[in-house]
Enzyme design. Sequence first.
Site, PDB file in Angstrom:
ATOM      1  N   GLU A  35       0.877  -1.167   0.000  1.00  0.00           N
ATOM      2  CA  GLU A  35       0.000   0.000   0.000  1.00  0.00           C
ATOM      3  C   GLU A  35       0.919   1.224   0.000  1.00  0.00           C
ATOM      4  O   GLU A  35       1.818   1.328   0.846  1.00  0.00           O
ATOM      5  CB  GLU A  35      -0.881   0.001   1.260  1.00  0.00           C
ATOM      6  CG  GLU A  35      -1.836   1.180   1.222  1.00  0.00           C
ATOM      7  CD  GLU A  35      -2.814   1.232   2.386  1.00  0.00           C
ATOM      8  OE1 GLU A  35      -2.771   0.343   3.262  1.00  0.00           O
ATOM      9  OE2 GLU A  35      -3.607   2.180   2.414  1.00  0.00           O
ATOM     10  N   ARG A 261       5.107 -12.794   9.624  1.00  0.00           N
ATOM     11  CA  ARG A 261       5.769 -11.501   9.425  1.00  0.00           C
ATOM     12  C   ARG A 261       7.173 -11.563   9.998  1.00  0.00           C
ATOM     13  O   ARG A 261       7.423 -12.287  10.957  1.00  0.00           O
ATOM     14  CB  ARG A 261       5.063 -10.395  10.212  1.00  0.00           C
ATOM     15  CG  ARG A 261       3.662 -10.114   9.853  1.00  0.00           C
ATOM     16  CD  ARG A 261       3.105  -9.032  10.780  1.00  0.00           C
ATOM     17  NE  ARG A 261       3.519  -7.713  10.356  1.00  0.00           N
ATOM     18  CZ  ARG A 261       2.914  -7.028   9.411  1.00  0.00           C
ATOM     19  NH1 ARG A 261       1.876  -7.533   8.779  1.00  0.00           N
ATOM     20  NH2 ARG A 261       3.341  -5.828   9.074  1.00  0.00           N
ATOM     21  N   LYS A 271       4.184   0.464   9.643  1.00  0.00           N
ATOM     22  CA  LYS A 271       4.248   1.755   8.948  1.00  0.00           C
ATOM     23  C   LYS A 271       3.674   2.881   9.786  1.00  0.00           C
ATOM     24  O   LYS A 271       4.179   3.995   9.759  1.00  0.00           O
ATOM     25  CB  LYS A 271       3.530   1.668   7.601  1.00  0.00           C
ATOM     26  CG  LYS A 271       4.441   1.114   6.517  1.00  0.00           C
ATOM     27  CD  LYS A 271       3.800   1.231   5.166  1.00  0.00           C
ATOM     28  CE  LYS A 271       2.999  -0.011   4.887  1.00  0.00           C
ATOM     29  NZ  LYS A 271       2.405  -0.055   3.564  1.00  0.00           N
TER      30      LYS A 271
HETATM   31  P1  ATP Z   1       2.350  -2.352   8.111  1.00  0.00           P
HETATM   32  O1  ATP Z   1       1.683  -3.199   9.132  1.00  0.00           O
HETATM   33  O2  ATP Z   1       3.778  -2.046   8.397  1.00  0.00           O
HETATM   34  O3  ATP Z   1       1.573  -1.137   7.732  1.00  0.00           O
HETATM   35  P2  ATP Z   1       1.307  -3.663   5.846  1.00  0.00           P
HETATM   36  O4  ATP Z   1       1.143  -5.120   5.866  1.00  0.00           O
HETATM   37  O5  ATP Z   1       0.086  -2.849   6.016  1.00  0.00           O
HETATM   38  O6  ATP Z   1       2.458  -3.280   6.842  1.00  0.00           O
HETATM   39  P3  ATP Z   1       1.618  -3.422   3.040  1.00  0.00           P
HETATM   40  O7  ATP Z   1       2.129  -2.293   2.266  1.00  0.00           O
HETATM   41  O8  ATP Z   1       0.200  -3.790   2.932  1.00  0.00           O
HETATM   42  O9  ATP Z   1       2.024  -3.163   4.547  1.00  0.00           O
HETATM   43  O10 ATP Z   1       2.534  -4.699   2.781  1.00  0.00           O
HETATM   44  C1  ATP Z   1       2.832  -5.213   1.505  1.00  0.00           C
HETATM   45  C2  ATP Z   1       3.196  -6.655   1.631  1.00  0.00           C
HETATM   46  O11 ATP Z   1       4.311  -6.801   2.503  1.00  0.00           O
HETATM   47  C3  ATP Z   1       2.056  -7.462   2.224  1.00  0.00           C
HETATM   48  O12 ATP Z   1       1.920  -8.655   1.482  1.00  0.00           O
HETATM   49  C4  ATP Z   1       2.483  -7.719   3.630  1.00  0.00           C
HETATM   50  O13 ATP Z   1       1.967  -8.913   4.104  1.00  0.00           O
HETATM   51  C5  ATP Z   1       4.014  -7.738   3.506  1.00  0.00           C
HETATM   52  N1  ATP Z   1       4.628  -7.349   4.769  1.00  0.00           N
HETATM   53  C6  ATP Z   1       4.432  -6.207   5.467  1.00  0.00           C
HETATM   54  N2  ATP Z   1       5.108  -6.201   6.628  1.00  0.00           N
HETATM   55  C7  ATP Z   1       5.786  -7.379   6.667  1.00  0.00           C
HETATM   56  C8  ATP Z   1       6.667  -7.991   7.605  1.00  0.00           C
HETATM   57  N3  ATP Z   1       7.003  -7.383   8.752  1.00  0.00           N
HETATM   58  N4  ATP Z   1       7.161  -9.209   7.301  1.00  0.00           N
HETATM   59  C9  ATP Z   1       6.837  -9.828   6.153  1.00  0.00           C
HETATM   60  N5  ATP Z   1       6.012  -9.319   5.228  1.00  0.00           N
HETATM   61  C10 ATP Z   1       5.476  -8.114   5.473  1.00  0.00           C
HETATM   62 MG    MG Z   2      -1.505  -3.891   4.438  1.00  0.00          MG
END
Ligand code: ATP
Ligand code: MG
Length: 558
Positions: A35, A261, A271
Amino acid sequence: MAETESRPTNFIRQIIDKDLQSGLHNQVHTRFPPEPNGYLHIGHAKSICLNFGIAQDYQGQCNLRFDDTNPDKEDIDYVNAIKSDVTWLGFEWQGEARYSSNYFDQLHAFAVELIEKGLAYVDFSNQEQVREMRGTLTSPGTNSPFRDTSIEENLAQFAKMRNGEYKEGECLLRAKIDMSSPFMCMRDPALYRVKFAHHHQTGDKWCIYPMYDFTHCISDAIEGITHSLCTLEFQDNRRLYDWVLENITIDVVPRQYEFSRLNLEYTVLSKRKLIQLVDEKFVSGWDDPRMPTIAGLRRRGFTAASIREFCKRIGVTKMDNMVEMSMLEAPLRDELNENAPRAMAVLEPVKIVIENYPQESVELLEAPNHPNRPEMGSREVPFAREIYIEAEDFREEANKKFKRLVLGKEVRLRNAYVIKAQRVEKDGQGNVITIFCEYDADTLGKDPADGRKVKGVIHWVSAAHAVAAEIRLYDSLFTVANPAAQDDFIACINPESLTIKQGWVEPSLAKVNFDEANIQAFQFERTGYFCFDKDSTTSKLVFNRTVGLRDTWAKIGD
Ligand code: ATP
Ligand code: MG
């Protein structure tokens, strides 16, 4: 990418192997779906290496798709930063970058299809009422009074929603699934909400935006994704993912698989929290070298290969765990030890005057760029009567364990001569400001002739030739291993995460052209691995300590 990076194995790759063998798929297609509401962090690198790594190893494809259904929080600057981070990590997406917003027309049509099938309805309950009707983990929800509105009426209401006739929060389009499902996400989840927001891709075309769960599975299907890999918090949502695809008319049916994760000690990988650190200026920006962002790690001097190697070493499983910072540093340290040219820099200087060295004389001594790799060549280091050494490398008195310079004793200057400390001059507070020494002229590149043993070796720079440099030393950004678990993670910020030294570096470093796209790393002998910071200019050198020479994390908590 280097051919030598071997293929990892994990449960997802085993599923893919099976699907290829059984003929369910004959090609693998993955996607990385960030995102654009922040910069990528090291957790994302895990997902990037997994998705793009699979595409590479199976000669498949991996899309980069911006999951952009929430225009309030998203920004084109984030889109650009994400693209450049993925590229820097060494991966190439298939075709153009995609956006979920590319599919808004199709998503809208699928929502209409669900309404026409009696599987979605417009709900005018307010937020509070919707929450109450949802029930809890232990008690079922209750049906909304709008659940049985006729299909015609729902179609008309949804059209009005789309035409901007309702205010934000006034109504929602919900799926009609099961208000008593054990899975909360199946209790008539929202599919569309009203939002009068300008979107970075679609401008003002829409005033309703689809929800993530509705958008993601359909975007995967439209793009022909075979294996949709996401993190464990979406495990329950897989029911909804499958429900949507089963109930609309679409050919390809991707499968979702979840993995754990990445959590890393002494930092935060959410984020929302990273945005707070940037917005409230606890760090200098998204690329502050203390940040766990890809941009921060890059500026700090991490290499893409070392991050890929880290991702390989941590593996992909369904087990939640916390990874130690030393795991991230180890592959980097290995790589820099092998490849970084050596140089001498003094971080906290004290002056030495070599009294028996001729006043005006300057020698250019040859120093190898790498102790074990003669092919990396050598450089000339000027030596003169006045030099700087590290203040901590001198003591007036010390026991035998201290193998550096002690009053009345000898030490070798790296790549140069053996010197002996004779006397010191102190300031009013008793601090040593100058150490007067003698050198043995017959010790360049050889041991003292009379068989005297000189064990210690210290680094130095010529006072007249050295170049002033700002040297930034970093410690962990937080004082506790798991700041996210604290009530107030901001209170756990390490006040000593950045220490700035005004030091001196050997003159050869001032001739290096620094280039942000291709950061040059050095080992400053005995003090660590360093790189130019982007704040460097020709008139002011700035270095970041990327990582120390040895793992120092083990001692934390002792
Ligand atoms: P955050 O919780 O930091 O906002 P998010 O999951 O909302 O992270 P996205 O931009 O939606 O962030 O993530 C893009 C991809 O990266 C998704 O498939 C998500 O599952 C993966 N991802 C995000 N954080 C991690 C992490 N700590 N470890 C592994 N994969 C991750
Ligand atoms: Mg997300």
